[in-house]
Motif scaffolding. Structure first.
Motif, PDB file in Angstrom:
ATOM      1  N   ALA A   1     120.990 110.816 -50.881  1.00  0.00           N
ATOM      2  CA  ALA A   1     121.514 109.502 -51.269  1.00  0.00           C
ATOM      3  C   ALA A   1     120.424 108.620 -51.833  1.00  0.00           C
ATOM      4  N   ASP A   2     120.800 107.699 -52.711  1.00  0.00           N
ATOM      5  CA  ASP A   2     119.884 106.647 -53.126  1.00  0.00           C
ATOM      6  C   ASP A   2     119.684 105.727 -51.941  1.00  0.00           C
ATOM      7  N   GLU A   3     118.521 105.059 -51.882  1.00  0.00           N
ATOM      8  CA  GLU A   3     118.230 104.226 -50.718  1.00  0.00           C
ATOM      9  C   GLU A   3     119.014 102.920 -50.722  1.00  0.00           C
ATOM     10  N   GLU A   4     119.384 102.420 -51.886  1.00  0.00           N
ATOM     11  CA  GLU A   4     120.058 101.133 -51.930  1.00  0.00           C
ATOM     12  C   GLU A   4     121.342 101.227 -52.744  1.00  0.00           C
ATOM     13  N   GLY A   5     122.365 100.559 -52.230  1.00  0.00           N
ATOM     14  CA  GLY A   5     123.582 100.384 -52.997  1.00  0.00           C
ATOM     15  C   GLY A   5     124.557 101.538 -52.984  1.00  0.00           C
ATOM     16  N   ASP A   6     124.325 102.579 -52.167  1.00  0.00           N
ATOM     17  CA  ASP A   6     125.229 103.723 -52.217  1.00  0.00           C
ATOM     18  C   ASP A   6     126.389 103.606 -51.239  1.00  0.00           C
ATOM     19  N   LEU A   7     126.386 102.580 -50.384  1.00  0.00           N
ATOM     20  CA  LEU A   7     127.521 102.317 -49.504  1.00  0.00           C
ATOM     21  C   LEU A   7     128.269 101.091 -50.017  1.00  0.00           C
ATOM     22  N   GLN A   8     129.592 101.173 -50.013  1.00  0.00           N
ATOM     23  CA  GLN A   8     130.403 100.106 -50.598  1.00  0.00           C
ATOM     24  C   GLN A   8     130.986  99.145 -49.566  1.00  0.00           C
ATOM     25  N   CYS A   9     130.696  99.357 -48.276  1.00  0.00           N
ATOM     26  CA  CYS A   9     131.217  98.448 -47.262  1.00  0.00           C
ATOM     27  C   CYS A   9     130.291  97.239 -47.124  1.00  0.00           C
ATOM     28  N   SER A  10     130.585  96.363 -46.175  1.00  0.00           N
ATOM     29  CA  SER A  10     129.875  95.087 -46.063  1.00  0.00           C
ATOM     30  C   SER A  10     128.882  95.086 -44.905  1.00  0.00           C
ATOM     31  N   PRO A  11     127.790  94.327 -45.021  1.00  0.00           N
ATOM     32  CA  PRO A  11     126.747  94.320 -43.990  1.00  0.00           C
ATOM     33  C   PRO A  11     127.162  93.586 -42.723  1.00  0.00           C
ATOM     34  N   VAL A  12     126.446  93.889 -41.648  1.00  0.00           N
ATOM     35  CA  VAL A  12     126.684  93.293 -40.331  1.00  0.00           C
ATOM     36  C   VAL A  12     125.349  92.773 -39.801  1.00  0.00           C
ATOM     37  N   THR A  13     125.374  91.609 -39.172  1.00  0.00           N
ATOM     38  CA  THR A  13     124.170  91.016 -38.590  1.00  0.00           C
ATOM     39  C   THR A  13     124.173  91.221 -37.076  1.00  0.00           C
ATOM     40  N   VAL A  14     122.986  91.423 -36.503  1.00  0.00           N
ATOM     41  CA  VAL A  14     122.831  91.543 -35.050  1.00  0.00           C
ATOM     42  C   VAL A  14     121.870  90.467 -34.559  1.00  0.00           C
ATOM     43  N   ILE A  15     122.266  89.759 -33.505  1.00  0.00           N
ATOM     44  CA  ILE A  15     121.393  88.803 -32.817  1.00  0.00           C
ATOM     45  C   ILE A  15     121.054  89.411 -31.462  1.00  0.00           C
ATOM     46  N   TYR A  16     119.779  89.404 -31.094  1.00  0.00           N
ATOM     47  CA  TYR A  16     119.373  90.121 -29.883  1.00  0.00           C
ATOM     48  C   TYR A  16     118.130  89.494 -29.252  1.00  0.00           C
ATOM     49  N   GLY A  17     117.792  89.983 -28.069  1.00  0.00           N
ATOM     50  CA  GLY A  17     116.582  89.565 -27.363  1.00  0.00           C
ATOM     51  C   GLY A  17     115.842  90.789 -26.851  1.00  0.00           C
TER      52      GLY A  17
END
Length: 250
Positions: free
Chosen positions: A173-189
Protein backbone atom coordinates in the motif's frame (compact mmCIF):
# COMPACT_ATOMS: atom_id res chain seq x y z
CA UNK A 1 -4.49 -13.11 46.12
CA UNK A 2 -3.42 -9.93 44.35
CA UNK A 3 -1.86 -9.05 40.95
CA UNK A 4 1.66 -10.39 40.55
CA UNK A 5 3.09 -6.99 39.61
CA UNK A 6 1.88 -5.40 42.86
CA UNK A 7 4.27 -4.94 45.75
CA UNK A 8 3.10 -6.57 48.98
CA UNK A 9 1.81 -3.76 51.22
CA UNK A 10 2.81 -1.29 48.52
CA UNK A 11 0.84 1.70 47.22
CA UNK A 12 -1.65 -0.26 45.11
CA UNK A 13 -2.10 -2.90 47.81
CA UNK A 14 -3.10 -0.22 50.33
CA UNK A 15 -5.51 1.46 47.90
CA UNK A 16 -7.28 -1.84 47.24
CA UNK A 17 -7.23 -2.76 50.93
CA UNK A 18 -9.00 0.46 51.90
CA UNK A 19 -11.44 0.61 48.99
CA UNK A 20 -15.05 0.30 50.15
CA UNK A 21 -17.12 -2.42 48.49
CA UNK A 22 -19.61 0.07 47.05
CA UNK A 23 -16.75 2.09 45.55
CA UNK A 24 -15.33 -1.09 44.03
CA UNK A 25 -18.75 -1.94 42.57
CA UNK A 26 -19.02 1.57 41.14
CA UNK A 27 -15.61 1.31 39.46
CA UNK A 28 -16.56 -2.02 37.89
CA UNK A 29 -19.54 -0.37 36.20
CA UNK A 30 -17.51 2.39 34.56
CA UNK A 31 -16.63 2.09 30.85
CA UNK A 32 -12.99 1.61 29.91
CA UNK A 33 -13.41 3.80 26.82
CA UNK A 34 -15.62 6.82 26.19
CA UNK A 35 -16.91 7.37 22.66
CA UNK A 36 -17.67 10.98 21.68
CA UNK A 37 -19.36 10.65 18.26
CA UNK A 38 -19.84 14.39 17.75
CA UNK A 39 -16.06 14.85 18.04
CA UNK A 40 -15.13 11.58 16.30
CA UNK A 41 -13.04 10.93 19.38
CA UNK A 42 -12.31 8.11 21.83
CA UNK A 43 -11.12 8.73 25.40
CA UNK A 44 -9.07 6.02 27.11
CA UNK A 45 -6.82 5.79 30.14
CA UNK A 46 -3.69 4.50 28.41
CA UNK A 47 -3.97 3.70 24.72
CA UNK A 48 -5.63 2.11 21.71
CA UNK A 49 -4.48 0.58 18.46
CA UNK A 50 -5.94 1.46 15.04
CA UNK A 51 -5.27 -2.02 13.67
CA UNK A 52 -3.80 -5.38 14.62
CA UNK A 53 0.00 -5.06 14.18
CA UNK A 54 0.35 -8.84 13.96
CA UNK A 55 -1.35 -8.68 10.53
CA UNK A 56 -0.50 -6.86 7.33
CA UNK A 57 -1.71 -3.26 7.29
CA UNK A 58 -3.83 -4.13 4.25
CA UNK A 59 -5.33 -7.34 5.59
CA UNK A 60 -9.02 -7.40 4.65
CA UNK A 61 -9.90 -8.08 8.30
CA UNK A 62 -8.34 -4.84 9.55
CA UNK A 63 -11.32 -2.70 10.67
CA UNK A 64 -10.33 0.46 8.81
CA UNK A 65 -9.58 -1.46 5.62
CA UNK A 66 -13.01 -3.05 5.79
CA UNK A 67 -14.60 0.33 6.52
CA UNK A 68 -12.75 1.87 3.59
CA UNK A 69 -14.15 -0.74 1.22
CA UNK A 70 -17.69 0.02 2.39
CA UNK A 71 -17.37 3.67 1.33
CA UNK A 72 -17.57 2.61 -2.32
CA UNK A 73 -21.13 1.36 -1.86
CA UNK A 74 -23.75 3.57 -3.57
CA UNK A 75 -25.78 3.42 -0.34
CA UNK A 76 -22.92 4.63 1.85
CA UNK A 77 -23.94 7.46 4.20
CA UNK A 78 -20.96 8.88 6.10
CA UNK A 79 -23.11 10.49 8.80
CA UNK A 80 -24.56 7.08 9.68
CA UNK A 81 -21.51 4.93 9.03
CA UNK A 82 -18.81 6.96 10.75
CA UNK A 83 -19.87 6.28 14.38
CA UNK A 84 -19.94 2.54 13.71
CA UNK A 85 -16.54 2.76 12.00
CA UNK A 86 -15.17 4.34 15.18
CA UNK A 87 -16.70 1.68 17.42
CA UNK A 88 -15.35 -1.15 15.29
CA UNK A 89 -11.85 -0.13 16.40
CA UNK A 90 -12.85 -1.10 19.94
CA UNK A 91 -14.60 -4.32 18.98
CA UNK A 92 -12.55 -5.72 16.10
CA UNK A 93 -8.94 -4.89 16.98
CA UNK A 94 -8.04 -7.81 19.29
CA UNK A 95 -5.62 -5.82 21.45
CA UNK A 96 -8.35 -3.25 22.21
CA UNK A 97 -10.67 -5.87 23.70
CA UNK A 98 -8.39 -6.59 26.68
CA UNK A 99 -8.93 -4.29 29.71
CA UNK A 100 -5.29 -4.59 30.81
CA UNK A 101 -4.14 -3.15 27.48
CA UNK A 102 -6.51 -0.19 27.68
CA UNK A 103 -5.31 0.63 31.18
CA UNK A 104 -1.57 0.04 30.71
CA UNK A 105 -0.55 0.38 27.06
CA UNK A 106 2.30 2.75 26.32
CA UNK A 107 3.96 1.01 23.40
CA UNK A 108 3.44 -1.84 20.95
CA UNK A 109 5.78 -4.22 19.17
CA UNK A 110 5.35 -3.87 15.41
CA UNK A 111 7.97 -6.46 14.45
CA UNK A 112 10.00 -9.32 15.90
CA UNK A 113 8.91 -12.27 17.99
CA UNK A 114 6.57 -10.09 20.09
CA UNK A 115 4.91 -8.45 17.08
CA UNK A 116 1.36 -7.39 17.91
CA UNK A 117 1.89 -7.39 21.68
CA UNK A 118 1.47 -4.24 23.76
CA UNK A 119 3.68 -3.22 26.66
CA UNK A 120 3.47 -0.73 29.50
CA UNK A 121 7.12 0.14 28.94
CA UNK A 122 8.02 3.46 27.34
CA UNK A 123 11.43 2.10 26.34
CA UNK A 124 10.36 -1.00 24.41
CA UNK A 125 8.47 -1.28 21.16
CA UNK A 126 7.03 1.87 19.60
CA UNK A 127 4.71 4.47 21.15
CA UNK A 128 1.21 3.39 20.19
CA UNK A 129 0.42 7.03 19.33
CA UNK A 130 3.00 6.88 16.52
CA UNK A 131 1.27 3.79 15.15
CA UNK A 132 -2.06 5.60 15.40
CA UNK A 133 -0.72 8.64 13.56
CA UNK A 134 0.68 6.47 10.76
CA UNK A 135 -2.69 4.79 10.24
CA UNK A 136 -4.59 8.08 10.21
CA UNK A 137 -2.19 9.40 7.55
CA UNK A 138 -3.31 6.53 5.33
CA UNK A 139 -6.62 8.40 5.11
CA UNK A 140 -4.83 11.48 3.84
CA UNK A 141 -5.67 13.12 7.17
CA UNK A 142 -3.62 16.02 8.49
CA UNK A 143 -4.13 18.56 11.26
CA UNK A 144 -2.43 21.85 12.04
CA UNK A 145 -1.55 20.86 15.62
CA UNK A 146 2.05 21.46 16.57
CA UNK A 147 3.58 18.19 17.63
CA UNK A 148 5.73 17.91 20.72
CA UNK A 149 9.33 17.28 19.79
CA UNK A 150 11.40 14.76 21.73
CA UNK A 151 15.14 14.43 21.45
CA UNK A 152 16.43 13.25 18.10
CA UNK A 153 18.11 10.23 19.67
CA UNK A 154 14.88 9.16 21.36
CA UNK A 155 12.84 9.64 18.21
CA UNK A 156 15.38 7.71 16.13
CA UNK A 157 15.41 4.79 18.57
CA UNK A 158 11.63 4.66 18.82
CA UNK A 159 11.20 5.00 15.07
CA UNK A 160 13.50 2.18 13.92
CA UNK A 161 11.02 -0.60 14.62
CA UNK A 162 8.12 1.30 13.08
CA UNK A 163 10.17 2.02 9.95
CA UNK A 164 10.87 -1.70 9.55
CA UNK A 165 7.14 -2.40 9.56
CA UNK A 166 6.50 0.47 7.13
CA UNK A 167 8.96 -1.00 4.65
CA UNK A 168 7.14 -4.34 4.79
CA UNK A 169 3.79 -2.67 4.24
CA UNK A 170 5.04 -0.42 1.43
CA UNK A 171 4.83 -3.30 -1.03
CA UNK A 172 1.11 -3.62 -0.30
CA UNK A 173 0.00 0.00 0.00
CA UNK A 174 0.95 3.63 -0.40
CA UNK A 175 1.63 5.24 2.98
CA UNK A 176 -0.86 8.07 2.59
CA UNK A 177 -4.33 8.38 1.19
CA UNK A 178 -5.06 4.72 0.42
CA UNK A 179 -7.90 4.43 2.96
CA UNK A 180 -11.16 6.20 2.16
CA UNK A 181 -12.72 6.22 5.64
CA UNK A 182 -12.49 9.06 8.17
CA UNK A 183 -9.91 9.64 10.95
CA UNK A 184 -10.49 9.16 14.67
CA UNK A 185 -8.88 11.08 17.55
CA UNK A 186 -7.80 9.54 20.87
CA UNK A 187 -7.40 11.44 24.15
CA UNK A 188 -5.38 9.58 26.78
CA UNK A 189 -3.11 9.72 29.82
CA UNK A 190 -0.89 7.18 31.61
CA UNK A 191 2.32 8.44 29.98
CA UNK A 192 3.66 11.07 32.38
CA UNK A 193 7.20 10.27 31.25
CA UNK A 194 6.36 11.68 27.82
CA UNK A 195 4.52 14.71 29.20
CA UNK A 196 2.19 16.55 26.86
CA UNK A 197 2.21 14.45 23.71
CA UNK A 198 0.06 16.31 21.21
CA UNK A 199 -0.03 14.69 17.79
CA UNK A 200 -2.56 14.85 14.98
CA UNK A 201 -5.37 12.56 16.16
CA UNK A 202 -3.85 11.61 19.53
CA UNK A 203 -3.67 13.90 22.57
CA UNK A 204 -1.62 12.72 25.54
CA UNK A 205 -2.33 14.97 28.52
CA UNK A 206 -0.66 13.25 31.49
CA UNK A 207 1.72 15.89 32.84
CA UNK A 208 2.73 14.08 36.02
CA UNK A 209 0.71 15.73 38.78
CA UNK A 210 1.30 12.73 41.05
CA UNK A 211 5.03 13.43 40.72
CA UNK A 212 4.61 17.07 41.71
CA UNK A 213 4.61 18.50 38.19
CA UNK A 214 1.37 19.67 36.54
CA UNK A 215 -2.29 18.67 36.22
CA UNK A 216 -3.62 19.26 32.71
CA UNK A 217 -7.14 19.34 31.31
CA UNK A 218 -8.28 19.51 27.71
CA UNK A 219 -11.34 21.75 27.62
CA UNK A 220 -13.66 21.41 24.62
CA UNK A 221 -16.79 23.47 24.07
CA UNK A 222 -17.10 26.87 25.69
CA UNK A 223 -13.47 27.98 25.96
CA UNK A 224 -14.15 31.69 26.31
CA UNK A 225 -11.85 33.30 28.86
CA UNK A 226 -9.51 30.31 29.06
CA UNK A 227 -5.82 30.71 28.38
CA UNK A 228 -3.69 27.85 27.20
CA UNK A 229 -2.43 25.94 24.20
CA UNK A 230 -4.97 25.66 21.40
CA UNK A 231 -5.61 22.04 20.38
CA UNK A 232 -7.92 20.76 17.68
CA UNK A 233 -10.00 17.67 18.52
CA UNK A 234 -12.01 16.26 15.66
CA UNK A 235 -13.91 19.20 14.22
CA UNK A 236 -13.76 21.20 17.46
CA UNK A 237 -11.24 23.58 18.95
CA UNK A 238 -10.06 22.96 22.50
CA UNK A 239 -7.70 24.53 24.99
CA UNK A 240 -5.12 22.82 27.18
CA UNK A 241 -5.15 24.26 30.69
CA UNK A 242 -2.47 23.29 33.23
CA UNK A 243 -1.94 24.06 36.92
CA UNK A 244 1.03 23.35 39.14
CA UNK A 245 0.83 20.43 41.57
CA UNK A 246 2.39 20.06 44.97
CA UNK A 247 4.32 17.10 46.31
CA UNK A 248 2.49 13.82 45.77
CA UNK A 249 -0.12 15.47 43.56
CA UNK A 250 -1.63 17.74 46.19
Amino acid sequence: MFPTDWEWKGEHWHIARNLAKHHYAYLLQLPLVLHLPSLHTLVVHAGLLPSDPSRSANDANQPLVEASHSTTSPNYDASLARPSEELTLLLDVPQNTHPWNLMNMRSVYVSGKHQGEVTKSSKKGNPWSDVWKKEMKRMGAEHDDQENAGTEDQEDAEGDELEDQERRDAADADEEGDLQCSPVTVIYGHAAGRGLDIKPFSKGIDTGCVYGRQLSALVIGDISGLKGESVRVGDAQGVLVSVECGKGGT
